[in-house]
Design a protein around this motif. Structure first.
Motif, PDB file in Angstrom:
ATOM      1  N   GLU A   1       0.949  -1.158   0.199  1.00 26.60           N
ATOM      2  CA  GLU A   1       0.037  -0.031   0.038  1.00 26.60           C
ATOM      3  C   GLU A   1       0.808   1.345  -0.140  1.00 26.60           C
ATOM      4  O   GLU A   1       0.478   2.436  -0.391  1.00 26.60           O
ATOM      5  CB  GLU A   1      -0.777  -0.042   1.143  1.00 26.60           C
TER       6      GLU A   1
ATOM      7  N   ASN B   1      -2.832   7.479  -2.313  1.00 27.74           N
ATOM      8  CA  ASN B   1      -2.815   7.976  -1.107  1.00 27.74           C
ATOM      9  C   ASN B   1      -2.085   9.001  -0.995  1.00 27.74           C
ATOM     10  O   ASN B   1      -1.035   9.309  -1.849  1.00 27.74           O
ATOM     11  CB  ASN B   1      -2.119   6.865  -0.088  1.00 27.74           C
TER      12      ASN B   1
ATOM     13  N   LYS C   1      -5.529   8.031   3.118  1.00 31.10           N
ATOM     14  CA  LYS C   1      -5.848   6.976   2.254  1.00 31.10           C
ATOM     15  C   LYS C   1      -6.682   7.276   1.389  1.00 31.10           C
ATOM     16  O   LYS C   1      -7.830   7.947   1.532  1.00 31.10           O
ATOM     17  CB  LYS C   1      -5.918   5.670   2.714  1.00 31.10           C
ATOM     18  N   ASN C   2      -6.429   7.110   0.125  1.00 26.82           N
ATOM     19  CA  ASN C   2      -7.416   7.486  -1.113  1.00 26.82           C
ATOM     20  C   ASN C   2      -7.880   8.675  -1.217  1.00 26.82           C
ATOM     21  O   ASN C   2      -8.899   8.983  -1.368  1.00 26.82           O
ATOM     22  CB  ASN C   2      -8.453   6.505  -1.079  1.00 26.82           C
TER      23      ASN C   2
ATOM     24  N   HIS D   1      -9.310   2.891   7.716  1.00 24.86           N
ATOM     25  CA  HIS D   1      -8.476   3.712   6.882  1.00 24.86           C
ATOM     26  C   HIS D   1      -7.484   4.612   8.167  1.00 24.86           C
ATOM     27  O   HIS D   1      -6.571   4.657   7.561  1.00 24.86           O
ATOM     28  CB  HIS D   1      -9.130   4.721   5.954  1.00 24.86           C
TER      29      HIS D   1
ATOM     30  N   THR E   1      -3.712   4.421   8.237  1.00 26.56           N
ATOM     31  CA  THR E   1      -2.626   5.578   8.103  1.00 26.56           C
ATOM     32  C   THR E   1      -1.740   5.746   9.253  1.00 26.56           C
ATOM     33  O   THR E   1      -0.429   5.964   9.084  1.00 26.56           O
ATOM     34  CB  THR E   1      -3.353   6.558   7.736  1.00 26.56           C
TER      35      THR E   1
ATOM     36  N   TYR F   1       0.788   2.034   6.770  1.00 24.25           N
ATOM     37  CA  TYR F   1       0.433   1.014   5.844  1.00 24.25           C
ATOM     38  C   TYR F   1       1.311  -0.134   5.763  1.00 24.25           C
ATOM     39  O   TYR F   1       1.540  -0.918   4.858  1.00 24.25           O
ATOM     40  CB  TYR F   1       0.658   1.650   4.279  1.00 24.25           C
TER      41      TYR F   1
END
Length: 363
Positions: free
Chosen positions: A76, A149, A154-155, A254, A258, A262
């Motif tokens: 990730e 990320n 994240k995302n 998430h 974080t 990850y």
């Protein structure tokens, strides 16, 4: 043991509709996925773990096309803008035109990064998902969510960009490490926990067979989860309402990912812990009964998934990370909670003190 029969599930999105095919031997039988390629330029995006196993097989299906591969390291932590930039440079070197195609060969990280790269190149080109992990097969490869990320979370950057097709070769699960396979099962449980109590009971009855990777049971679980998600995506492609339910456990999860940079939890493991925290918060708010939380914990335990926050994490930091979640509105927490198994709902304006109390109790 006979191989399970192939399955095909449609994601009905009008002109952007596509099929999710599930079964053995789909990578080597390139007839279907080759037909989804409309141009002559192809970039295969994979990682350094998957490519040595399956890139040669995919390459045989690309004969006659002008293609190249682009590899990232596994994990990730490598779903970054830097790697998107490098992938775009690879497309430029290839001379990719508007009818080019990206093939995502790998798990969720590869699929997310490949899809986002496809969304960016010339304002959007085709891409095909060839998922090789259980988590990618049941969740991230379906629905068109792509992204990368940031250090802040994240995302946080991404786009909705639907694939031309998804081809889930269950044979690739034989090379999947045990921990990653079990992490994928968390996303299967999540689908049942959100909106299908009968499927949840089926998972409880077949938990041992799932953990043992029995092909017919695994195929059925993948198909049922994909069918559920396909229906939700068809009704709410860009997450204006119902699709947000698919994030049960993700706001907590998430934040856990974080906070652990990850490395401490796989995505599915973080979702498993996040679902338990969401169930505990629902219970604290008087929305759900303790029995439902215990059933969820028992199923996750049977499947070998974590249900506790890793040691050393700070509840205040986790809460701060949760404030950055994309579902939040007007500066308030908007979480996916439930009223019991199969009855998830969106809850806006959740009191931060209640969330912090659950986090503190969990650590």
């Amino acid at each position: 043991m006979n191989a399970p029969a192939p399955r095909s599930i449609d994601v009905a999105l009008g002109l952007r509709s596509y099929a999710v095919r599930i079964g053995p031997g789909l990578l080597s039988d390139s007839t279907a996925w080759r037909a989804a390629i409309r141009g002559r330029h192809v970039l295969v995006i994979s990682n350094t773990t998957v490519a040595p196993l399956y890139l040669d097989t995919v390459a045989k299906g690309l004969e006659g096309l002008h293609w190249a591969s682009f590899l990232i390291d596994d994990g990730e932590a490598h779903k970054t803008f830097d790697n998107v930039g490098r992938a775009l440079a690879a497309l430029a070197k290839l001379g990719a035109t508007r009818d080019a195609c990206i093939i995502a060969l790998g798990g969720g990280v590869v699929g997310d990064l490949a899809g986002f790269t496809a969304a960016c190149w010339m304002r959007g080109i085709d891409f095909i998902q060839l998922p090789t992990t259980l988590l990618a097969m049941v969740d991230s490869s379906v629905g068109g969510k792509t992204g990368v990320n940031l250090p802040a979370g994240k995302n946080l950057v991404g786009a909705f960009h639907q694939p031309r097709g998804v081809f889930a070769d269950i044979g690739t699960l034989a090379t999947l490490p045990e921990r990653e396979f079990r992490a994928g099962l968390a996303e299967v449980v999540k689908g049942a926990a959100i909106g299908d109590a009968d499927f949840f009971a089926w998972l409880e009855a077949h938990a041992d067979a799932l953990a043992a990777r029995e092909p017919a049971v695994v195929t059925e679980a993948i198909a049922r989860k994909v069918a559920y998600k396909a229906g939700v995506v068809a009704r709410d492609e860009t997450e204006q309402g119902e699709r947000a339910l698919l994030n049960l456990g993700h706001t907590f999860g998430h934040a856990l990912e974080t906070a652990g940079r990850y490395t401490s939890l796989l995505h599915g493991e973080a979702v498993a812990v996040g679902m338990v925290l969401a169930a505990q918060l629902s219970q604290q708010l008087g929305m759900a009964a303790l029995d439902d939380t215990l059933r969820l914990q028992r199923l996750l335990d049977t499947l070998g998934l974590p249900t506790d926050i890793p040691e050393g994490m700070d509840p205040q930091q986790l809460l701060a990370l949760m404030r950055l979640d994309k579902k939040n509105t007007a500066g308030t927490l908007r979480l996916i909670l439930w009223r019991g198994i199969g009855r998830a709902e969106i809850v806006a304006g959740v009191n931060e003190a209640d969330v912090l109390a659950v986090l503190q109790a969990a650590v």
